[in-house]
Scaffold this active site. Structure first.
Site, PDB file in Angstrom:
ATOM      1  CG  ASP A   1      -1.929   1.066   1.274  1.00 15.81           C
ATOM      2  OD1 ASP A   1      -1.969   1.870   0.319  1.00 15.81           O
ATOM      3  OD2 ASP A   1      -2.694   1.128   2.246  1.00 15.81           O
TER       4      ASP A   1
ATOM      5  N   GLY B   1      -0.976   6.126   1.844  1.00 14.02           N
ATOM      6  CA  GLY B   1      -1.895   7.255   1.858  1.00 14.02           C
ATOM      7  C   GLY B   1      -2.906   7.185   2.981  1.00 14.02           C
ATOM      8  CG  PHE B   2      -6.155   4.245   5.262  1.00 16.30           C
ATOM      9  CD1 PHE B   2      -7.439   4.766   5.183  1.00 16.30           C
ATOM     10  CD2 PHE B   2      -5.819   3.499   6.377  1.00 16.30           C
ATOM     11  CE1 PHE B   2      -8.363   4.551   6.195  1.00 16.30           C
ATOM     12  CE2 PHE B   2      -6.730   3.275   7.398  1.00 16.30           C
ATOM     13  CZ  PHE B   2      -8.007   3.803   7.296  1.00 16.30           C
TER      14      PHE B   2
ATOM     15  CD  GLN C   1      -9.792   7.192  -2.219  1.00 16.53           C
ATOM     16  OE1 GLN C   1     -10.882   7.265  -1.666  1.00 16.53           O
ATOM     17  NE2 GLN C   1      -8.802   6.439  -1.732  1.00 16.53           N
TER      18      GLN C   1
ATOM     19  N   GLY D   1     -11.136   4.092  -0.083  1.00 17.84           N
ATOM     20  CA  GLY D   1     -12.098   4.962   0.565  1.00 17.84           C
ATOM     21  C   GLY D   1     -13.415   4.312   0.932  1.00 17.84           C
TER      22      GLY D   1
ATOM     23  CG  ASP E   1      -5.892  -5.050   2.205  1.00 15.53           C
ATOM     24  OD1 ASP E   1      -5.467  -4.597   3.281  1.00 15.53           O
ATOM     25  OD2 ASP E   1      -6.468  -4.331   1.358  1.00 15.53           O
TER      26      ASP E   1
ATOM     27  CB  CYS F   1     -12.216 -25.091   9.905  1.00 13.28           C
ATOM     28  SG  CYS F   1     -10.618 -24.302   9.622  1.00 13.28           S
TER      29      CYS F   1
ATOM     30  CB  CYS G   1      -7.040 -24.224  10.095  1.00 10.76           C
ATOM     31  SG  CYS G   1      -7.737 -23.891  11.734  1.00 10.76           S
TER      32      CYS G   1
ATOM     33  CB  CYS H   1     -10.185 -26.572  13.269  1.00 14.81           C
ATOM     34  SG  CYS H   1     -10.944 -24.933  13.382  1.00 14.81           S
TER      35      CYS H   1
ATOM     36  CG  HIS I   1     -10.048 -20.577  12.817  1.00 11.17           C
ATOM     37  ND1 HIS I   1     -10.525 -21.740  12.266  1.00 11.17           N
ATOM     38  CD2 HIS I   1     -11.102 -19.700  12.845  1.00 11.17           C
ATOM     39  CE1 HIS I   1     -11.810 -21.600  11.974  1.00 11.17           C
ATOM     40  NE2 HIS I   1     -12.182 -20.367  12.312  1.00 11.17           N
TER      41      HIS I   1
END
Length: 373
Positions: free
Chosen positions: A92, A95-96, A188, A215, A265, A303, A305, A308, A334
């Site tokens: 990224d 900016g955020f 944006q 945004g 993300d 699940c 994973c 689990c 998980h």
């Protein structure tokens, strides 16, 4: 340079399955990207991320610029070498974070003067500098420096940010020199359809290899988010990947996929995991609740994973109450597995022509202790 190939589209929704080729490997879409803000996904080692099927991770320019410094990462051979991750990375632009974390900031057409949240030092970030830093980091996908506005935001302030985002995107594109890194533009426009369309149309003229939608997921009602995605599903190029930034709630992910988004993300799965909240195919639950004190079943019986397969809700609750680090690790493991797996299942459903049914079944079963949406 990035290549994108669409393999299938849903004939009842806008959902798509594709493949993105990068210098560090292929990415099958739709895809959820775990967030490794400071060159690490919290509580997870790289080999563990591979074990859950993570194809690409995200790191952040703002944080790595401040510490340890882009020059340090470059001297280490780039971000892949520095953090021991040999699969694709997206960075990224920061900016955020400039707008959300800085205690002092001054936005001009030239760039942003901001105060570090670490030590109070002042820095001036320009589109050119954000681009250079990402080139030093060596990510496979870099993002244009943009101005992200909060919600609510007036039409006038949003439009100013759109104009600045467009101008900065052009400057980023001119500054970008690294041929083995792809630069995405960011759309944006807050919750104003005409501004979103205008921003997307101007960015399309610059012919970026991919487009992000920024945004959103900043406090607006989900219906507003979906409305903006509906608008952009027709406006953004169909032959290029689309990335919805900062979205990781399971129901939102599937709604995004249904509207033609390829990449997502969010810090939600890792942040929630550290606080004992986990996603299951039956809904979201908090393992700290007393109801799980003697619940010896896995987090989610559907699940597979590591958490689990090996541990119970009661055990993980005990770990939290005892202040053990393993609790955060298991819940993070998980949650990340859950979202990566959800996108993998969505992809299979798109390829098989059953995405709409898959989405409906998931939504029917997903009940939330904290409220449905």
């Amino acid at each position: 340079m990035l290549k994108f190939k669409l393999e299938a589209t849903c004939n009842k929704t806008k959902a798509r399955a594709g493949v993105i080729e990068t210098p560090h490997g292929k990415i099958e879409t739709p895809v959820f990207m775990p967030v490794g803000t400071r060159a690490t996904v919290k509580a997870m080692a790289p080999f563990e991320l591979k074990a859950i099927g993570a194809q690409i991770i995200l790191s952040n320019t703002y944080h790595l610029y401040l510490r340890p410094g882009a020059d340090v990462v470059a001297e280490a051979g780039g971000l892949h070498n520095f953090m021991g991750w040999d699969r694709p990375i997206l960075t990224d632009s920061g900016g955020f974070q400039v707008f959300s974390l800085s205690t002092l900031r001054e936005i001009t057409d030239d760039g942003v003067l901001f105060q570090s949240h670490l030590d109070g030092t002042r820095h001036f970030m320009t589109p050119e500098k954000a681009t250079l830093v990402q080139e030093q980091l060596g990510s496979d996908i870099a993002m244009c420096f943009d101005e992200c506005v909060p919600y609510p935001c007036s039409p006038e302030n949003s439009y100013k940010a759109v104009e600045r985002t467009i101008a900065w995107a052009e400057r980023c594109k001119k500054a970008h020199k690294r041929s083995d890194q792809s630069l995405f533009g960011i759309v944006q426009g807050s919750v104003y359809p005409e501004q979103r369309i205008y921003c997307a149309s101007e960015l399309k003229k610059m012919d970026f290899p991919g487009y992000a939608i920024g945004g959103l997921s900043v406090g607006e009602p989900h219906e507003k988010m979906y409305q903006m995605l509906d608008v952009l599903s027709e406006e953004l190029p169909h032959e290029k990947p689309r990335y919805l930034m900062g979205v990781g709630y399971p129901l939102n992910l599937l709604e995004g996929v249904a509207r033609g988004v390829d990449m997502f993300d969010c810090v939600l799965p890792t942040r929630n995991g550290r606080n004992g909240t986990v996603f299951t195919y039956s809904g979201r639950i908090n393992l700290k609740n007393k109801a799980y004190e003697r619940d010896f079943s896995p987090i989610d019986p559907n699940c597979n994973c590591y958490a689990c397969r090996n541990f119970s809700k009661a055990y993980i609750r005990h770990l939290y109450r005892s202040g053990e680090i393993l609790a955060s690790r298991l819940c993070t493991w998980h949650n990340l597995h859950f979202l990566v797996d959800l996108m993998s299942k969505a992809r299979i459903a798109i390829l098989e022509g059953s995405f709409e049914d898959f989405k409906r079944r998931f939504e029917d079963n997903f009940n939330d202790e904290g409220g449905r949406r």
